[in-house]
Scaffold this active site. Structure first.
Site, short mmCIF file in Angstrom:
data_model
loop_
_atom_site.label_atom_id
_atom_site.label_comp_id
_atom_site.label_asym_id
_atom_site.label_seq_id
_atom_site.Cartn_x
_atom_site.Cartn_y
_atom_site.Cartn_z
N HIS A 251 0.82 -1.21 0.00
CA HIS A 251 0.00 0.00 0.00
C HIS A 251 0.86 1.27 0.00
CE1 HIS A 251 -3.22 2.73 -0.02
NE2 HIS A 251 -2.67 3.33 1.01
N TYR A 255 1.79 5.51 -2.43
CA TYR A 255 2.05 6.92 -2.08
C TYR A 255 3.46 7.33 -2.49
CZ TYR A 255 -2.39 6.41 0.06
OH TYR A 255 -3.70 6.15 0.24
N HIS A 402 -9.37 1.18 -11.17
CA HIS A 402 -8.92 2.10 -10.10
C HIS A 402 -7.45 2.47 -10.30
CE1 HIS A 402 -7.86 3.55 -6.10
NE2 HIS A 402 -7.02 2.55 -5.95
N PHE A 403 -6.60 1.48 -10.54
CA PHE A 403 -5.18 1.87 -10.51
C PHE A 403 -4.71 2.49 -11.83
CE2 PHE A 403 -4.38 -2.91 -10.86
CZ PHE A 403 -3.76 -2.91 -12.11
N HIS A 404 -5.51 2.39 -12.88
CA HIS A 404 -5.11 3.16 -14.07
C HIS A 404 -5.47 4.63 -13.91
CE1 HIS A 404 -4.32 -0.76 -15.94
NE2 HIS A 404 -3.51 -0.06 -16.71
N ARG A 465 -10.96 -10.03 -12.62
CA ARG A 465 -9.71 -9.35 -12.97
C ARG A 465 -8.76 -10.31 -13.67
NH1 ARG A 465 -5.79 -6.63 -8.33
NH2 ARG A 465 -4.01 -6.29 -9.68
N ARG A 466 -8.64 -11.51 -13.17
CA ARG A 466 -7.73 -12.50 -13.77
C ARG A 466 -8.51 -13.76 -14.10
NH1 ARG A 466 -3.47 -10.79 -9.19
NH2 ARG A 466 -2.58 -9.04 -10.32
#
Ligand code: HAS
Ligand code: CU
Length: 585
Positions: A251, A255, A402-404, A465-466
């Protein structure tokens, strides 16, 4: 319309460009040693971006079933390559370079120890080559190595040992880079015993304190468990324990990507908008909050893992919700600073000032669009973080959506945009292909809206997702019939991914053309960062007490991780098993 920054102005009279005074000289003339290392870092970062981008478009088209130039068996190898190149190599090199620029410029000190920089640059590069060989080995039979473990490389999936050694070297190299920034701080402090740490350097140092703390998890995971396991020295590891060590790091690493983008948004973006940062103190508070709260939240990636008591997950969720605060403060501070800038340039009205922002300056528009997308990405992050609602989206296509938006836009688009501003200063060359550069961030925005919105919606509809067979249509999930026959989502992902690739090529073309152009002796540069409206002197002195915040951060980590890690370790850490000690919460 606010003026475009001087470094990117193509026109002007000779008088305007007459020998610039010392403080208007480009970074490259004032700090040649630092500029050289930053350029190297950027060169490797952009090479990784090119490779990662190519893998990305291949995947998007393969997975959605439109164009298939790779075999299904190679899909996860390519995906590992995409993830590692983008989030480990591109990010690490870009950040190392950006941070070196930030400390050099704000301490006003050219690199005092070039050999040390060569050392960390070499270590990270060598680590990258090893990891790349292992990944590419999965595609080429002659290379007896493979690493299809994805960028979240935890057990029980196993990679060849050189992949883990490569990952370890990248981390160790980043530690040495951090040591270099701290040594520069020590040098500066000796000369300036009573001054406030310049804001950009403060941000770099705090980010690295967080980085040192969180990378302990992945270092132990890789060195103590995964390397001996992949060498056959130990026959098995405890997946829960090693996963927990991974997410201890997994996590906060997000950041490590976000804070450099914030450095740009806080210090350079207001200037590009014709204004000044609203408050130095708020910026420092935000970074301190990240240091203190980033690490004790990792369990929010493990809500569905068995063997961790709900109470510990609940504590992590609470910490995560507190951790929204620095980003919400950022939204307020950065937007207020932009509004100030726009009003300086004649903007008026409740929202009318938005029109006065320099939307045709790619350095500005890229950062602003990245910020806007991050507002959406942050929102999907809040949903991820809710323990109960996480069960709905975990392991679905929502998460890549989300992470893109976050690392793939808040970080990546900011990095590209600010390169348009930094590159002339680092090379002494005028930015070339300005029109193409001006369009590029908008294309990224459009491509990402299509791709990530469709991914989020598909995830809500239950698209995983996979999958064992990576081609959705082959799996019988062509998305048709999921939410009222919406195969249009699949198409949006393919089109969005293609637009992103085109945007990436445009970026690389502008960078290449600039790099290869002749040096402009008349380049007039205004790289100076204006003082915030509420300056450093008005912000509490205690914020600069780095030791205090580091100690608090360590204490919080011990409190949140001590008991669960202890319970997991109680039945041994070298075999899978349910924790023997009953969980306390
Ligand atoms: Fe996340 C999964 C929760 C932020 C990256 N995240 C991931 C993964 C990645 C990632 C890579 O709780 C997948 C890992 C994997 O492979 O499994 N994330 C959060 C939360 C936040 C968050 C609460 N994530 C990020 C950032 C990332 C990142 C930043 C990379 C850089 N995330 C999760 C959770 C999961 C997760 C769960 C696990 C999901 C699962 O089940 O697998 C927060 O930090 C977000 C806070 C952000 C805000 C937005 C504030 C808005 C701002 C914009 C200002 C506007 C400007 C523009 C400047 C509250 C700051 C102004 C312009 C004008 C013109 C006015
Ligand atoms: Cu997270």
């Amino acid at each position: 319309m606010a003026t475009i920054d001087d470094t990117t102005t193509e026109t002007g009279t000779d008088e305007e460009y007459a020998t610039p005074p010392e403080d208007r000289q480009a970074f490259v003339h004032r700090y040649p040693s630092s500029a050289r290392i930053v350029r190297w870092c950027f060169a490797v970062a952009f090479a990784a971006l090119a490779g990662g981008g190519l893998f990305g478009v291949i995947q998007a088209l393969h997975r959605t079933g439109y164009v298939q130039i790779i075999s299904n068996a190679d899909y996860y190898t390519i995906l590992t390559g995409h993830g590692v190149l983008m989030v480990l190599v591109f990010t690490t090199f870009f950040i190392a370079g950006l941070f070196l620029w930030a400390v050099t410029d704000s301490f006003e000190m050219d690199l005092p120890r070039p050999q040390l920089s060569m050392a960390w640059f070499g270590l990270i590069l060598f680590g990258t080559v090893l990891a790349a060989v292992a990944i590419i080995g999965g595609l080429i039979q002659e290379i007896p190595a493979s690493a299809d473990v994805l960028f979240t490389f935890y057990a029980p999936m196993q990679a060849h040992v050189i992949f883990y050694i490569g990952a370890a070297l990248i981390i160790v190299g980043s530690w040495v880079a951090g040591a270099n920034y701290f040594l520069m701080y020590r040098d500066w402090r000796q000369e300036n015993p009573n001054e406030r740490i310049p804001l950009r350097s403060f941000m770099v140092l705090v980010t690295f304190l967080m980085w040192y703390l969180c990378t302990i998890g992945v270092a132990v995971e890789v060195v103590v468990f995964l390397i001996p396991w992949s060498l056959g020295i130990i026959s098995q590891v405890d997946p829960l324990f090693t996963r927990t060590l991974f997410w201890f790091f997994g996590h906060p690493v997000v950041y490590f990507w976000l804070m450099p983008a914030y450095l740009v948004w806080y210090t350079i973006m207001p200037k590009l908008a014709g204004g000044r940062l609203f408050s130095d103190g708020l910026a420092r508070i935000v970074f301190v909050l990240f240091l203190v709260l980033s690490t004790p939240t990792g369990f929010h990636h493990q809500y569905v893992d068995p063997g961790i008591a709900e109470g510990f997950k609940f504590v992590a969720m609470t910490n995560t919700m507190f951790l929204l605060l620095p980003s919400l403060l950022t939204a307020f501070t950065v937007v207020a600073s932009l509004e100030h800038g726009a009003r300086q340039s004649g903007g008026t009205g409740l929202f009318g000032w938005l029109k006065a922002l320099p939307w045709d300056n790619p350095a500005f528009s890229g950062c602003a669009l990245a910020g806007l997308m991050f507002a959406a990405g942050g929102f999907s992050g809040m949903i991820n973080a809710g323990m109960s609602i996480n069960y709905l989206i975990h392991n679905t296509l929502w998460v890549p959506g989300h992470f893109h938006l976050t690392v793939g836009t808040a970080f990546a688009l900011t990095a590209m945009a600010i390169t348009y501003w930094l590159l002339p200063q680092l090379t002494g060359k005028r930015l070339q292909k300005y029109t193409m550069a001006s369009i590029q961030p908008y294309l990224w925005f459009v491509g990402m809206v299509l791709m990530s919105n469709a991914m989020h919606r598909a995830g809500l509809a239950g698209i995983p997702r996979r999958t064992a067979d990576p081609t959705y249509p082959n799996q019988g999930i062509g998305f048709e019939g999921v939410v009222g026959g919406v195969s249009e989502m699949r198409l949006q992902i393919a089109i969005g991914g293609t637009i992103l690739f085109i945007s990436l090529l445009m970026f690389l073309y502008v960078v290449g053309a600039t790099w290869l152009s002749a040096r402009s002796e008349r380049l007039r540069v205004n790289g100076a960062i204006p003082t915030p409206l509420s300056p450093a002197e008005s912000s509490p002195q205690v914020l600069d007490n780095l030791k205090l915040w580091a100690v608090i951060a360590v204490l919080l980590v011990v409190l949140t991780y001590g008991l669960p890690l202890g319970a997991m370790a109680a039945d041994g850490v070298l075999s899978p098993g349910v924790p023997a000690v009953p969980m306390l919460l």
